[in-house]
Design a protein around this motif. Sequence first.
Motif, short mmCIF file in Angstrom:
data_model
loop_
_atom_site.label_atom_id
_atom_site.label_comp_id
_atom_site.label_asym_id
_atom_site.label_seq_id
_atom_site.Cartn_x
_atom_site.Cartn_y
_atom_site.Cartn_z
N GLU A 41 0.82 -1.21 0.00
CA GLU A 41 0.00 0.00 0.00
C GLU A 41 0.86 1.26 0.00
N ALA A 42 1.98 1.22 0.76
CA ALA A 42 2.85 2.39 0.84
C ALA A 42 3.45 2.73 -0.52
N LYS A 43 3.76 1.73 -1.31
CA LYS A 43 4.37 1.96 -2.62
C LYS A 43 3.42 2.66 -3.59
N LYS A 44 2.14 2.67 -3.29
CA LYS A 44 1.17 3.35 -4.15
C LYS A 44 1.00 4.83 -3.81
N LEU A 45 1.66 5.28 -2.74
CA LEU A 45 1.53 6.68 -2.35
C LEU A 45 2.10 7.59 -3.44
N PRO A 46 1.41 8.66 -3.79
CA PRO A 46 1.89 9.56 -4.85
C PRO A 46 2.90 10.58 -4.33
N ASN A 47 3.75 11.06 -5.23
CA ASN A 47 4.65 12.18 -4.96
C ASN A 47 5.57 11.95 -3.76
N VAL A 48 6.12 10.76 -3.66
CA VAL A 48 7.06 10.44 -2.58
C VAL A 48 8.49 10.58 -3.10
N PRO A 49 9.35 11.37 -2.44
CA PRO A 49 10.75 11.48 -2.87
C PRO A 49 11.45 10.13 -2.84
N GLU A 50 12.56 10.01 -3.56
CA GLU A 50 13.19 8.70 -3.70
C GLU A 50 14.59 8.60 -3.12
N ARG A 51 15.13 9.68 -2.59
CA ARG A 51 16.52 9.64 -2.11
C ARG A 51 16.57 9.91 -0.61
N GLY A 52 17.29 9.06 0.11
CA GLY A 52 17.40 9.30 1.54
C GLY A 52 17.95 8.11 2.30
N VAL A 53 17.74 8.15 3.60
CA VAL A 53 18.23 7.13 4.53
C VAL A 53 17.04 6.55 5.29
N TYR A 54 17.15 5.29 5.66
CA TYR A 54 16.04 4.63 6.34
C TYR A 54 16.57 3.73 7.46
N TYR A 55 15.65 3.37 8.36
CA TYR A 55 15.93 2.39 9.41
C TYR A 55 14.92 1.25 9.30
N LEU A 56 15.40 0.03 9.42
CA LEU A 56 14.53 -1.13 9.59
C LEU A 56 14.53 -1.46 11.07
N LEU A 57 13.34 -1.65 11.64
CA LEU A 57 13.21 -1.83 13.09
C LEU A 57 12.52 -3.14 13.44
N ASP A 58 13.05 -3.81 14.45
CA ASP A 58 12.30 -4.85 15.16
C ASP A 58 11.77 -4.14 16.39
N GLU A 59 10.51 -3.74 16.33
CA GLU A 59 9.96 -2.81 17.32
C GLU A 59 8.71 -3.38 17.97
N ASP A 60 8.58 -3.18 19.28
CA ASP A 60 7.40 -3.61 20.02
C ASP A 60 7.07 -2.57 21.08
N HIS A 61 5.98 -1.81 20.88
CA HIS A 61 5.56 -0.75 21.80
C HIS A 61 6.69 0.25 22.06
N GLY A 62 7.43 0.59 21.01
CA GLY A 62 8.51 1.57 21.13
C GLY A 62 9.84 0.99 21.57
N VAL A 63 9.86 -0.29 21.97
CA VAL A 63 11.11 -0.93 22.38
C VAL A 63 11.77 -1.54 21.15
N LEU A 64 13.02 -1.17 20.92
CA LEU A 64 13.75 -1.62 19.74
C LEU A 64 14.62 -2.83 20.09
N GLY A 65 14.38 -3.94 19.40
CA GLY A 65 15.21 -5.12 19.61
C GLY A 65 16.36 -5.20 18.64
N ARG A 66 16.16 -4.72 17.41
CA ARG A 66 17.19 -4.76 16.38
C ARG A 66 16.96 -3.61 15.41
N VAL A 67 18.04 -3.03 14.90
CA VAL A 67 17.95 -1.88 13.99
C VAL A 67 18.95 -2.05 12.86
N TYR A 68 18.53 -1.69 11.65
CA TYR A 68 19.43 -1.67 10.49
C TYR A 68 19.26 -0.33 9.79
N ALA A 69 20.37 0.31 9.44
CA ALA A 69 20.34 1.59 8.73
C ALA A 69 20.89 1.41 7.32
N GLY A 70 20.27 2.10 6.35
CA GLY A 70 20.74 2.00 4.97
C GLY A 70 20.32 3.23 4.19
#
Length: 279
Positions: A41-70
């Motif tokens: 569903e997110a990929k269908k959003l219009p007018n979204v910029p394409e360049r940047g940095v992101y985090y992948l989260l293993d998250e539960d109620h705000g508690v982070l178990g694992r994080v990946y940055a890219g």
Amino acid sequence: MIRLTTMTMQLIDNDPDGIRICRVEGESLVTIVVPRDKLAEAKKLPNVPERGVYYLLDEDHGVLGRVYAGQTTQGLARLEDHKAKKEFWNKAVMFLDGDINIDRDVLDALEAKAIDFVQRNGSYETDNTYLPSPHVNPYKEQRVEELHENMLFRMKVLGYDLNRSETAAHVSEGFHTKKNGISATGKYDKATGRFTVLAGSEVELGRGIIKNRGAIAAREQLFGSQHGKAKLDHDVTFASPSTAAVFVLGGSQNGWTEWVNDQGKTLDEVYRNKEHMNE
């Protein structure tokens, strides 16, 4: 003098746990929070910029178990590859802008700074094993610093504090569960958000686990293909109370309501209930 920051939040399909788009007044950077199961569903959003940095989260109620940055130059489409190859994450947070505001030099330097930060900070684990060392144009160093601070600020506002450390030990009183005839005990660490299931606790291996990779991995590592009821011979610490409850009971569990103390109060009542906190 009062300093104000105005942040707008858009909830896609009016779902507070779904896709969220965040913007800060006067800044071009767009923040998009994407639950793993909402990527299509997110990929269908219009007018979204394409360049940047992101985090992948293993998250539960705000508690982070694992994080990946890219980094990405493909916008939301970059997450497709991670969905296929990385099992741990359940939420992605992307910081995107146009090519003019984040050029190649800034992008490489910003990714390196983000990776360095998650490797050195927080009580979570990280899947970033390599730290890139790009050349940083001295005229762009300030821009990189500002963007990184902006990202950390927005992550904290969203409830994902990447600088949450475990320097202080605030281990709670004992909590237990006796659901479905399974008897298990544990302790919650308020400083880190982690929950430790204590040695001697029972684990229901006869009931499968629903969508909790941390609990699945722990069971496989400790018990392999064993079935039925098992007993822990040593303490095991999990990233969150819910992962600990799922590990013990199987299925899908809310650890904040499943773990109770000797007075019958849930973990939620002891640590997050406002009335209790004001007593």
